[in-house]
Design an enzyme around this catalytic site. Structure first.
Site, PDB file in Angstrom:
ATOM      1  N   LYS A   1       0.552  -0.857  -0.212  1.00  0.00           N
ATOM      2  CA  LYS A   1       0.003  -0.254  -0.360  1.00  0.00           C
ATOM      3  C   LYS A   1       0.617   0.880  -0.263  1.00  0.00           C
ATOM      4  O   LYS A   1       1.703   1.707   1.223  1.00  0.00           O
ATOM      5  CB  LYS A   1      -0.657   0.695   1.301  1.00  0.00           C
ATOM      6  CG  LYS A   1      -1.735   1.465   0.916  1.00  0.00           C
ATOM      7  CD  LYS A   1      -2.516   1.204   2.464  1.00  0.00           C
ATOM      8  CE  LYS A   1      -3.725   2.137   2.411  1.00  0.00           C
ATOM      9  NZ  LYS A   1      -2.985   3.686   2.595  1.00  0.00           N
TER      10      LYS A   1
ATOM     11  N   GLU B   1       8.580  -0.083  11.863  1.00  0.00           N
ATOM     12  CA  GLU B   1       9.969   0.946  12.031  1.00  0.00           C
ATOM     13  C   GLU B   1       8.827   2.050  11.980  1.00  0.00           C
ATOM     14  O   GLU B   1       8.228   2.738  10.971  1.00  0.00           O
ATOM     15  CB  GLU B   1      10.549   0.291  10.569  1.00  0.00           C
ATOM     16  CG  GLU B   1      11.465   1.899  10.760  1.00  0.00           C
ATOM     17  CD  GLU B   1      11.515   2.897  10.186  1.00  0.00           C
ATOM     18  OE1 GLU B   1      11.893   4.017  11.195  1.00  0.00           O
ATOM     19  OE2 GLU B   1      11.561   3.546   8.691  1.00  0.00           O
TER      20      GLU B   1
ATOM     21  N   CYS C   1      13.061   9.687   8.842  1.00  0.00           N
ATOM     22  CA  CYS C   1      13.039   9.096  10.798  1.00  0.00           C
ATOM     23  C   CYS C   1      13.896   9.141  11.517  1.00  0.00           C
ATOM     24  O   CYS C   1      13.987   8.944  12.273  1.00  0.00           O
ATOM     25  CB  CYS C   1      11.798   7.984  10.554  1.00  0.00           C
ATOM     26  SG  CYS C   1      12.642   6.928   9.514  1.00  0.00           S
TER      27      CYS C   1
ATOM     28  N   GLU D   1       8.709  14.609  16.880  1.00  0.00           N
ATOM     29  CA  GLU D   1       9.352  14.175  15.405  1.00  0.00           C
ATOM     30  C   GLU D   1       8.533  15.478  14.879  1.00  0.00           C
ATOM     31  O   GLU D   1       7.022  15.802  14.632  1.00  0.00           O
ATOM     32  CB  GLU D   1       8.914  13.083  14.930  1.00  0.00           C
ATOM     33  CG  GLU D   1       9.865  12.517  13.588  1.00  0.00           C
ATOM     34  CD  GLU D   1       9.615  11.608  13.283  1.00  0.00           C
ATOM     35  OE1 GLU D   1      10.079  10.745  12.876  1.00  0.00           O
ATOM     36  OE2 GLU D   1       8.204  10.909  13.111  1.00  0.00           O
TER      37      GLU D   1
END
Length: 478
Positions: free
Chosen positions: A175, A251, A285, A381
């Protein structure tokens, strides 16, 4: 418009979404928006392909198909490069590395790994009740895999999931991310048109629908989920997957720290810190978005960073000399800008940057100093070109601040002495650490995080073994 790949066929969807060029804000093309029924059809196709064909057991055939995929990706490399620049906003220079060229080599790596990998492991014979027993372990494909990827490195992350899954003998539903569907759909077209990968082995869908994503994470015919994205979504996937006890690889987010030791060269620190936080406009990330500096050297380092930034071009990612491209969307830019404003309101000092650039979704590289290590900007983040500079006293406090995070994905240490820097690096609870500019990123290098940065490792030998189950067998020696 590109099609969804479902059971070997490229098909349309009854609805579409638009893909925007983040450099201009203009529409590139429409992408099919898969329905729940199409997602279920993709799962059904993957289940059938796994259960009724010899894909999972025919290693030689898998290797041939993966070689075809690698050759096709090389053949279409330049088309993929231009699409990546246009849709993802990757600067051209990055497509020669982590954005495209290195990911293509991931397919070659796993093709060669599968060719030499032993899917059986003998154990010593044992004696029980006066009889001898021969024992061994067989490593089998985990089954049907849902692979869900984010927008920031769609080719790299897709191939880091699909290639080892195929090498292991799994079937896959991939996806793509809603913001970058075209790049992922292009992979589906290549697989459908230029390889002998059987129908149903790889299915590719795109949709912003939560309901479609729930099919891929909750369907009882899905054996394993591999997901890269935010930690909140990762928590939700774990929750949904727990109902059928699926195997899960995650992850997730990061808030990695770069520690400047007191004997480090300020110029080197400035270069590494700046180039990292500016890479893909900070949309990574593993980006080291916290810079930990000795308190007495903070002003020196910030001035050095400003000097580096003066020579970094922000602009059209298609240009050879651009290093900082746009953020992926207006929504992402608003999020970044709001976090910077809140950081200043909370007491941080805006040393440089903090500005939107139009047209497109550009944001100037931003340095915040006097940052509280417990503040939002130091803990959450950002996913933008924003560096939080945090002062510390002594190595122990630097390590304490670096580990003061729910995340543990990456990090960096820079100092004059390698041994000292390595010793500090070993105290940081993160999955990857760069020491004095060392580059860990490569197809054979395991990648993943500690704590809420995820579960498991991607790439390397362990990256394929994530997609394997182990079956222990024993037979009586007659």
């Amino acid at each position: 418009m590109k099609g969804l790949l479902i059971d070997g066929q490229l098909v349309e969807a009854p609805r579409t979404t638009v893909s925007l060029n983040p450099t201009t804000g203009e529409v590139i093309d429409e992408a099919p928006d898969a329905t729940v029924e199409q997602a279920e059809a993709a799962v059904k196709a993957a289940r059938r392909a796994f259960d009724t064909t010899d894909w999972s057991t025919n290693v030689e055939f898998r290797i041939r198909c993966m070689n075809q995929l690698y050759e096709a990706l090389v053949k279409h490399r330049e088309e993929l490069r231009e699409l990546t620049i246009a849709e993802v906003g990757h600067p051209r220079v990055m497509t020669y590395g982590a954005a495209l060229d290195v990911p293509i080599e991931i397919v070659k790596y796993y093709t060669e790994l599968a060719a030499g990998y032993s899917f059986t492991e003998d154990l010593p014979e044992t004696e029980s009740h006066g009889m001898r027993h021969r024992r061994w372990v067989e490593k089998e494909a985990a089954g049907v895999v849902s692979a869900i990827i984010p927008y920031n490195y769609p080719t790299q992350i897709a191939l880091a999931k699909v290639a080892p899954a195929l090498a292991a003998g799994c079937t896959v539903i991939l996806k793509g991310a809603p913001d970058t569907p075209l790049v992922t759909l292009a992979l589906g077209e290549i697989i459908a048109n230029e390889t002998d990968i059987p129908a149903g082995v790889v299915n590719v869908i795109t949709s912003p629908s939560v309901e479609v994503a729930e099919v891929l994470t909750s369907h009882p015919d899905v054996d394993m989920i591999t997901f890269t994205g935010s930690t909140p979504v990762g928590r939700r996937i774990m929750e949904v997957a727990s109902k059928t006890v699926k195997k899960v690889f995650l992850e997730l987010g990061g808030k990695s720290a770069l520690i400047m030791l007191d004997d480090a060269d300020a110029g080197m620190v400035a270069l590494v810190a700046t180039m990292t936080i500016c890479s893909h406009a900070g949309q990574g990330c593993a980006v080291t978005s916290r810079l930990l500096v000795p308190r007495e050297r903070q002003d020196e380092v910030v001035e050095a960073i400003k000097g580096v930034l003066a020579n970094i071009k922000v602009g059209n990612p298609a240009d050879e000399d651009t290093y900082v491209g746009p953020l992926v969307s207006a929504k992402q830019r608003e999020k970044v800008d709001a976090m910077v404003k809140r950081a200043v309101e909370a007491g941080a000092t805006l040393a440089i940057g903090g500005e939107k650039i139009d047209p497109g979704f550009f944001y100037t590289p931003t340095i915040l100093t006097n940052v509280d290590p417990d503040s939002e900007i130091a803990q959450d983040e950002v996913f933008g070109p924003v560096l939080a500079v945090i002062a510390y006293e002594g190595d122990d406090e630097a390590v304490e601040i670096a580990n003061n995070s729910i995340f543990g994905l990456s990090g960096s240490v820079i100092g004059a002495d390698d041994d000292r820097a390595i010793a500090v690096a070993r105290r940081i609870r993160s999955g990857t650490i760069s020491v004095n500019g060392g580059n860990w990123f490569a197809p054979d290098s395991p990648f993943g995080g500690y704590k809420q940065s995820g579960i498991g490792r991607e790439m390397g030998v362990v990256g394929m073994e994530e997609f394997l189950e182990r079956k222990t067998l024993a037979v009586l020696v007659r």
